[in-house]
Design an enzyme around this catalytic site. Sequence first.
Site, PDB file in Angstrom:
ATOM      1  CB  CYS A 331      -0.975  -0.027   1.170  1.00  0.00           C
ATOM      2  SG  CYS A 331      -2.388   1.088   0.975  1.00  0.00           S
ATOM      3  CG  HIS A 419      -3.563  -3.372   3.909  1.00  0.00           C
ATOM      4  ND1 HIS A 419      -2.367  -2.978   4.466  1.00  0.00           N
ATOM      5  CD2 HIS A 419      -4.085  -2.280   3.302  1.00  0.00           C
ATOM      6  CE1 HIS A 419      -2.181  -1.691   4.215  1.00  0.00           C
ATOM      7  NE2 HIS A 419      -3.196  -1.251   3.503  1.00  0.00           N
TER       8      HIS A 419
END
Length: 465
Positions: A331, A419
């Site tokens: 991310c 994630h």
Amino acid sequence: MTQKNKPIMILGCTSDAGKSLVVTAICRLLANRGLKVAPFKAQNMSNNAAITCDGLEMGRAQYLQAVAAKVLPDALMNPVLLKPSADTQSQVIINGKVNTKISQLPWLERKNLLWPEVQKSLHQLIEQYDQVVIEGAGSPAEINLRSGDIVNMSVALECQADVYLVSDIDRGGSFAHLLGTWACLSEEEQKLIKGFVLNKFRGDQALLGNAMDWLEEKTGIPTVAILPYYRHHLPEEDSFRLGTQWQRGKINIGILYYPYASNMDEFDPLIYQDDINLVPITKQIDLSHFDALILPGSKNSGASLTFLKDSGLDGEIKQFHDSGKLILGICGGLQILGEAIHDPFNLEGGDQKGLGLIALKTTLLAEKSTKQTQVNWQGGQLIGYEIHHGETITNNLVTPFIADNLGWQCENIYTTYLHGVFENKVFYNWFMEQVGGMKNGLQWTEHLEVELDNLANMFEQHGWL
């Protein structure tokens, strides 16, 4: 436990007294007894966020507590989430969505807008569930914060909860903490305290002597439980268990622990393996002896990138890249490894040049992407979640690493917006194969179920319910 509208509330004398773990234990214990249980924390401050199945944000601690309660995680369980993005600035999430207007208000001006949302969520849960188990924040004795309180005694008074006050006896000073916290409460608030809890106790209980009797004489409140120092493999709410330095005989993985690093609990599947040593990198050091590097997510990729440049770690990362060893960016880490971060709405301090190690360019959009995601990968499935403002474009110098624009790879650089990848056995084992470790990954959801039941059994033995 037959009362439907009498919530249990766990408060702490200090931060990290163990409130979250106690709430988690109670949720699983009561769920195992057949009750429909919901956790609740009015306001949480953490960059560890989870995404519900309907794409809303909530604190990871309350997400885990919902899993412990065997119910679907719901943003009602954490109506206000504060995500720090600067020393004096936080993004405010209300009922799972970013509220830009309130995010810009001074701290003490927010209560009138936030408190109605807390009341609404709290009473909705009380109506829907047999038992609500509430977690406070920090300490209810913070006199300077009482006027803006929407998470401690204000909540207790709102629902007339049975309150239990927890102290970390491993730190020392527990009886002073308990007495002092009780003394800071009003008479009306003191009447809600049903019991004191000594948490994280090690050693012989005979050493406590008659201290509990002394405390009850002073306050009229009994000590209802002495909980042992309990080692578990569950995510922590805020703290991050890491090694401190490189260790011989282990797979040593450096993790760039820059300011505003987020969702660090997703690395628990690495931390709890005996053959792996995950080391935080917080200053310029020689990285050459590590087996791999991870750049985690960040609530403020621009500030994290600035830290890497100012500290000289940017040069160390580039030298590590030249060695050919694996670098994984997740991310915000993906964005930092790329060529540029464009910030047209000034969400993270403006445009920045990235480290330039992979041909990715990211633009930070006003709307945040938040959703649970499942994708086929290398003969298995990756299950995780997305939580990012960034939209990233590539060129033909990179190849897809994870489908659906969820990750790219070039040489020894691997990146993903997903994630929770290490919670999937297929990804964990792939990563270990790259770094020469054992392919002994766990399917993390199954592991958590065992840990939650073990925690509930401990609490049933030592708790008061």
